[in-house]
Write a protein that holds these residues in place. Structure first.
Motif, PDB file in Angstrom:
ATOM      1  N   LYS A  16       0.813  -1.200   0.000  1.00 15.73           N
ATOM      2  CA  LYS A  16       0.000   0.000   0.000  1.00 15.73           C
ATOM      3  C   LYS A  16       0.851   1.256   0.000  1.00 15.73           C
ATOM      4  N   SER A  17       2.146   1.120  -0.294  1.00 14.69           N
ATOM      5  CA  SER A  17       2.993   2.306  -0.310  1.00 14.69           C
ATOM      6  C   SER A  17       2.940   2.974  -1.662  1.00 14.69           C
ATOM      7  N   GLY A  18       3.466   4.149  -1.743  1.00 17.04           N
ATOM      8  CA  GLY A  18       3.448   4.925  -2.974  1.00 17.04           C
ATOM      9  C   GLY A  18       3.442   6.384  -2.612  1.00 17.04           C
ATOM     10  N   SER A  19       3.840   7.226  -3.530  1.00 14.91           N
ATOM     11  CA  SER A  19       3.936   8.627  -3.207  1.00 14.91           C
ATOM     12  C   SER A  19       2.735   9.363  -3.719  1.00 14.91           C
ATOM     13  N   THR A  20       2.148  10.181  -2.919  1.00 17.19           N
ATOM     14  CA  THR A  20       1.031  11.024  -3.334  1.00 17.19           C
ATOM     15  C   THR A  20       0.970  12.216  -2.411  1.00 17.19           C
ATOM     16  N   ALA A  21       0.598  13.368  -2.925  1.00 12.51           N
ATOM     17  CA  ALA A  21       0.684  14.596  -2.136  1.00 12.51           C
ATOM     18  C   ALA A  21      -0.416  14.726  -1.086  1.00 12.51           C
ATOM     19  N   PRO A  22      -1.715  14.507  -1.414  1.00 16.54           N
ATOM     20  CA  PRO A  22      -2.746  14.699  -0.401  1.00 16.54           C
ATOM     21  C   PRO A  22      -2.616  13.697   0.737  1.00 16.54           C
ATOM     22  N   ASN A  29      -0.232  11.360 -12.037  1.00 14.75           N
ATOM     23  CA  ASN A  29      -0.752  12.718 -11.883  1.00 14.75           C
ATOM     24  C   ASN A  29      -0.379  13.584 -13.077  1.00 14.75           C
ATOM     25  N   VAL A  30      -1.113  14.667 -13.224  1.00 16.79           N
ATOM     26  CA  VAL A  30      -0.898  15.653 -14.280  1.00 16.79           C
ATOM     27  C   VAL A  30      -0.770  17.009 -13.602  1.00 16.79           C
ATOM     28  N   SER A  31       0.238  17.788 -13.985  1.00  8.67           N
ATOM     29  CA  SER A  31       0.490  19.040 -13.278  1.00  8.67           C
ATOM     30  C   SER A  31       0.897  20.153 -14.231  1.00  8.67           C
ATOM     31  N   ASN A  32       0.616  21.380 -13.792  1.00  7.78           N
ATOM     32  CA  ASN A  32       1.203  22.570 -14.414  1.00  7.78           C
ATOM     33  C   ASN A  32       1.947  23.318 -13.316  1.00  7.78           C
ATOM     34  N   GLN A  33       2.260  24.578 -13.547  1.00 11.97           N
ATOM     35  CA  GLN A  33       3.029  25.324 -12.546  1.00 11.97           C
ATOM     36  C   GLN A  33       2.236  25.578 -11.273  1.00 11.97           C
ATOM     37  N   ASN A  34       0.920  25.504 -11.361  1.00 15.43           N
ATOM     38  CA  ASN A  34       0.083  25.925 -10.236  1.00 15.43           C
ATOM     39  C   ASN A  34      -0.509  24.784  -9.422  1.00 15.43           C
ATOM     40  N   SER A  35      -0.793  23.661 -10.056  1.00 13.02           N
ATOM     41  CA  SER A  35      -1.508  22.609  -9.326  1.00 13.02           C
ATOM     42  C   SER A  35      -1.263  21.246  -9.947  1.00 13.02           C
ATOM     43  N   THR A  36      -1.752  20.233  -9.241  1.00 13.11           N
ATOM     44  CA  THR A  36      -1.611  18.842  -9.659  1.00 13.11           C
ATOM     45  C   THR A  36      -2.954  18.147  -9.551  1.00 13.11           C
ATOM     46  N   ALA A  37      -3.280  17.341 -10.555  1.00 11.99           N
ATOM     47  CA  ALA A  37      -4.519  16.563 -10.545  1.00 11.99           C
ATOM     48  C   ALA A  37      -4.184  15.077 -10.556  1.00 11.99           C
ATOM     49  N   MET A  55      -5.873  10.820 -10.423  1.00 12.41           N
ATOM     50  CA  MET A  55      -6.903  10.016 -11.073  1.00 12.41           C
ATOM     51  C   MET A  55      -8.288  10.422 -10.596  1.00 12.41           C
ATOM     52  N   GLY A  56      -9.198  10.594 -11.548  1.00  8.08           N
ATOM     53  CA  GLY A  56     -10.569  10.953 -11.243  1.00  8.08           C
ATOM     54  C   GLY A  56     -10.837  12.439 -11.149  1.00  8.08           C
ATOM     55  N   SER A  57      -9.803  13.269 -11.255  1.00  9.81           N
ATOM     56  CA  SER A  57     -10.004  14.706 -11.075  1.00  9.81           C
ATOM     57  C   SER A  57      -9.595  15.484 -12.318  1.00  9.81           C
ATOM     58  N   ASP A  58      -9.791  16.814 -12.269  1.00 11.80           N
ATOM     59  CA  ASP A  58      -9.527  17.706 -13.396  1.00 11.80           C
ATOM     60  C   ASP A  58      -8.341  18.612 -13.101  1.00 11.80           C
ATOM     61  N   LEU A  59      -7.569  18.895 -14.137  1.00 11.10           N
ATOM     62  CA  LEU A  59      -6.559  19.938 -14.073  1.00 11.10           C
ATOM     63  C   LEU A  59      -7.001  21.054 -15.018  1.00 11.10           C
ATOM     64  N   ASN A  60      -7.262  22.223 -14.479  1.00 10.60           N
ATOM     65  CA  ASN A  60      -7.642  23.378 -15.289  1.00 10.60           C
ATOM     66  C   ASN A  60      -6.387  24.120 -15.729  1.00 10.60           C
ATOM     67  N   VAL A  61      -6.254  24.297 -17.040  1.00  3.13           N
ATOM     68  CA  VAL A  61      -5.055  24.922 -17.596  1.00  3.13           C
ATOM     69  C   VAL A  61      -5.467  25.962 -18.642  1.00  3.13           C
ATOM     70  N   SER A  62      -4.519  26.801 -18.997  1.00  6.27           N
ATOM     71  CA  SER A  62      -4.721  27.752 -20.084  1.00  6.27           C
ATOM     72  C   SER A  62      -4.272  27.120 -21.395  1.00  6.27           C
ATOM     73  N   PRO A 111      -9.054   7.706 -15.363  1.00  4.97           N
ATOM     74  CA  PRO A 111      -8.478   8.830 -16.112  1.00  4.97           C
ATOM     75  C   PRO A 111      -8.313  10.100 -15.288  1.00  4.97           C
ATOM     76  N   ILE A 112      -7.520  10.993 -15.847  1.00  5.91           N
ATOM     77  CA  ILE A 112      -7.394  12.379 -15.379  1.00  5.91           C
ATOM     78  C   ILE A 112      -7.828  13.269 -16.545  1.00  5.91           C
ATOM     79  N   PHE A 113      -8.590  14.314 -16.245  1.00  2.00           N
ATOM     80  CA  PHE A 113      -9.082  15.223 -17.272  1.00  2.00           C
ATOM     81  C   PHE A 113      -8.287  16.528 -17.245  1.00  2.00           C
ATOM     82  N   VAL A 114      -7.895  16.977 -18.409  1.00  2.00           N
ATOM     83  CA  VAL A 114      -7.248  18.281 -18.563  1.00  2.00           C
ATOM     84  C   VAL A 114      -8.238  19.195 -19.268  1.00  2.00           C
ATOM     85  N   VAL A 115      -8.625  20.269 -18.586  1.00  2.00           N
ATOM     86  CA  VAL A 115      -9.699  21.147 -19.058  1.00  2.00           C
ATOM     87  C   VAL A 115      -9.121  22.523 -19.376  1.00  2.00           C
TER      88      VAL A 115
END
Length: 536
Positions: A29-35, A362-370, A372-379, A529-533
């Motif tokens: 059950k190990s693994g790295s995750t931020a939350p 995970n998927v990330s930009n300079q501001n945040s990380t998303a 599995m199951g969540s959205d990353l809002n990007v420009s 999946p992860i969604f990039v919006v």
């Protein structure tokens, strides 16, 4: 394509790395995750002997689930049919009775008492059920209510069985029947009746129930893509999951997918043990995700028995072969309510044969990380980075011979990981041609990672990254396998799984061993999946 393969023990042991270790990995059950939170493992589709086609008593099922295979949670899902046996397998004197009544009289008291006296400590057990959806297939339903497994929530399950099956009204409490007749009408025959059942759940238990579409392609006449859209449209809070990695893996027809082995029925075969819905890149799951529908994949045992009477085999025990790895946040509610919140979040991945036991995707930009199951809002035009980090355990539960209790010291490994991407477009409207479209032609494998592409740290975690410029709304998902492309009878030149073959051997023990070898030769994992919006 349907030639019989000869997967002998010599062949299978040459494919896998043998570690000589017979114990399960302690770091599963190990693994790295931020939350803050924890990874858990569980099974959403488990039968005990209270189902007429199952052969193992409830204690045996739970002992295997928790004590031997270390699961954290199990949803018991006996058939919502006439019930003739109690949780020990003894005939019910007044039987048959509705299973919802049998759940209240036998299953729930046993699990509650077992935990009250200290068994299965810190484990979550929940009594759900498998419903014969009118004109369709099996469909798991859990009704938690305000107080899960209380008298009120159990009564709600009985009300569901009264409304949406053909049980004789005389089998229920007359006072309950009178009250239920005042509140609604029975509906258990047509497709429209199936929709009424889902609408009832959405109206009465939108945040405290959920439904799982079981083994979706087992039969050619079970579902079409518009059914899934309709289910999700009518009950969006309830219908958010499908069993893309089904149980029944010890059947000669893998997954118990028994339609004819002909070209016409290829969509109704299993592929690397998975349903074609998720195994086909650009198929039905991708069509749903391409509309932005949050519908998640899960893997289950559908356990009835592993082998029986030395003659038959059915499925692996809970936690033995199929696992759901589910992230439970630190602030989640206690018990099954927190599990439901976590299941709905989509932060999970599913495996066969413990090919991996940890995944940080995970998927990330300079501001945040998303995740599995969540959205990353990007420009639009922004640089985005995908990070994949996984680990395999030191050994899995491969057994030889089947029934011996002796594990084979097999160390699973990943040959490659595919990063799959598809465009997200407008949701299809009922009555339009798009509502019947079963593909997403934009979906492709955009990157393939092998050991040449990842680095492995001192803890055994492999890490790789992929960067791209965000130009449109998309989703990203993963699949991984131990098989190289062009593995005979298993994968095509692009690395896609081929239809699984029937294991047809007269000698029963030899057949059990060959089925088991087939399954452990051919291991896969799938992420949600992860969604990039693109932000407006």
């Amino acid at each position: 394509m349907f030639k019989k393969s000869d997967l002998s023990v010599a062949v299978i042991t040459s494919i896998f790395i043998l570690s000589g270790c017979n114990s399960s990995d302690s770091d599963s059950k190990s693994g790295s995750t931020a939350p803050n939170g924890k990874w858990t493992t569980g099974d959403l589709h488990v039968h005990s002997i209270q189902s007429d086609d199952a052969q193992r008593d409830l204690k045996d099922v739970l002992d295997y689930s928790f004590d031997q295979y270390g699961l954290d949670w199990v949803f018991l899902t006996n058939h919502l049919r006439d019930s003739t046996r109690d949780h020990r397998g003894s005939d019910i004197a007044e039987g048959p009775i509705p299973f919802s009544v049998g759940m209240e009289k036998y299953e729930v008291p046993f699990t509650q008492m077992a935990q009250l006296v200290g068994h299965y400590e810190e484990k979550t057990i929940f009594s759900a059920f498998e419903w014969d959806m009118p004109t369709h297939e099996h469909f798991n339903i859990a009704i938690l209510g305000e107080d899960p497994q209380s008298i009120d929530s159990l009564k709600a399950i009985q009300q569901f069985e009264y409304y949406f099956t053909d049980r004789d009204p005389a089998m229920f409490n007359p006072e309950d029947v009178s009250q239920w007749d005042e509140q609604g009408e029975r509906a258990f025959t047509t497709h429209e009746d199936a929709l009424k059942a889902l609408a009832w759940l959405q109206a009465n238990y939108p945040t405290s129930s959920f439904g799982l579409i079981n083994h979706p392609s087992r039969y050619s006449d079970s579902y079409v893509i518009s059914d899934f859209r309709e289910f999700n449209d009518i009950a969006p809070d309830v219908v958010f999951s499908l069993e893309g990695m089904m149980g029944g893996q010890m059947e000669p027809d893998r997954g118990s997918y028994m339609e004819p082995y002909t070209e016409e029925f290829l969509p109704y075969r299993s592929y690397g043990g998975a349903d074609y819905i998720i195994a086909q890149v650009g198929g039905q799951w991708d069509a749903l995700l391409g509309e932005g529908r949050r519908i998640w994949n899960f893997a289950n045992s559908d356990y009835h028995f592993k082998t029986n009477d030395g003659l038959y085999s059915s499925g692996y025990r809970p936690g033995e072969y199929a696992k759901n790895h589910l992230w439970v946040p630190e602030n989640a509610e206690e018990g099954v309510k927190g599990l439901l919140q976590s299941l709905r979040s989509g932060k999970s991945f599913s495996t066969y044969g413990d090919i991996i036991n940890a995944l940080d995707f995970n998927v990330s930009n300079q501001n945040s990380t998303a995740y599995m199951g969540s959205d990353l809002n990007v420009s639009q035009g922004e640089e985005v980075t995908i990070t994949i980090r996984f680990k395999s355990p030191e050994s899995n539960n491969y057994e030889y011979e089947v029934g011996s209790g002796q594990t084979g010291g097999m160390k699973p490994f990943v040959h490659h990981v595919d990063l799959i991407a598809g465009d997200v477009y407008q949701k299809a409207e009922p009555g339009t041609p798009e509502y019947d479209q079963a593909t997403n032609p934009t979906t492709k494998v955009i990157a393939r990672f092998t050991q040449d592409d990842w680095t492995v740290d001192d803890e055994g975690f492999a890490t790789m990254t992929f960067s791209f410029t965000a130009e449109k709304d998309q989703y990203f998902r993963l699949r991984g396998t131990n098989l190289a492309p062009n593995t005979p009878y298993q994968t095509d030149e692009n690395g896609n799984p081929l239809p699984d073959e029937l294991v047809n051997i007269d000698d029963h023990q030899s057949r059990f061993n060959a089925i088991n070898d087939r399954n452990y030769y051919d291991l896969w994992f799938y992420s949600n999946p992860i969604f990039v919006v693109i932000s407006e």
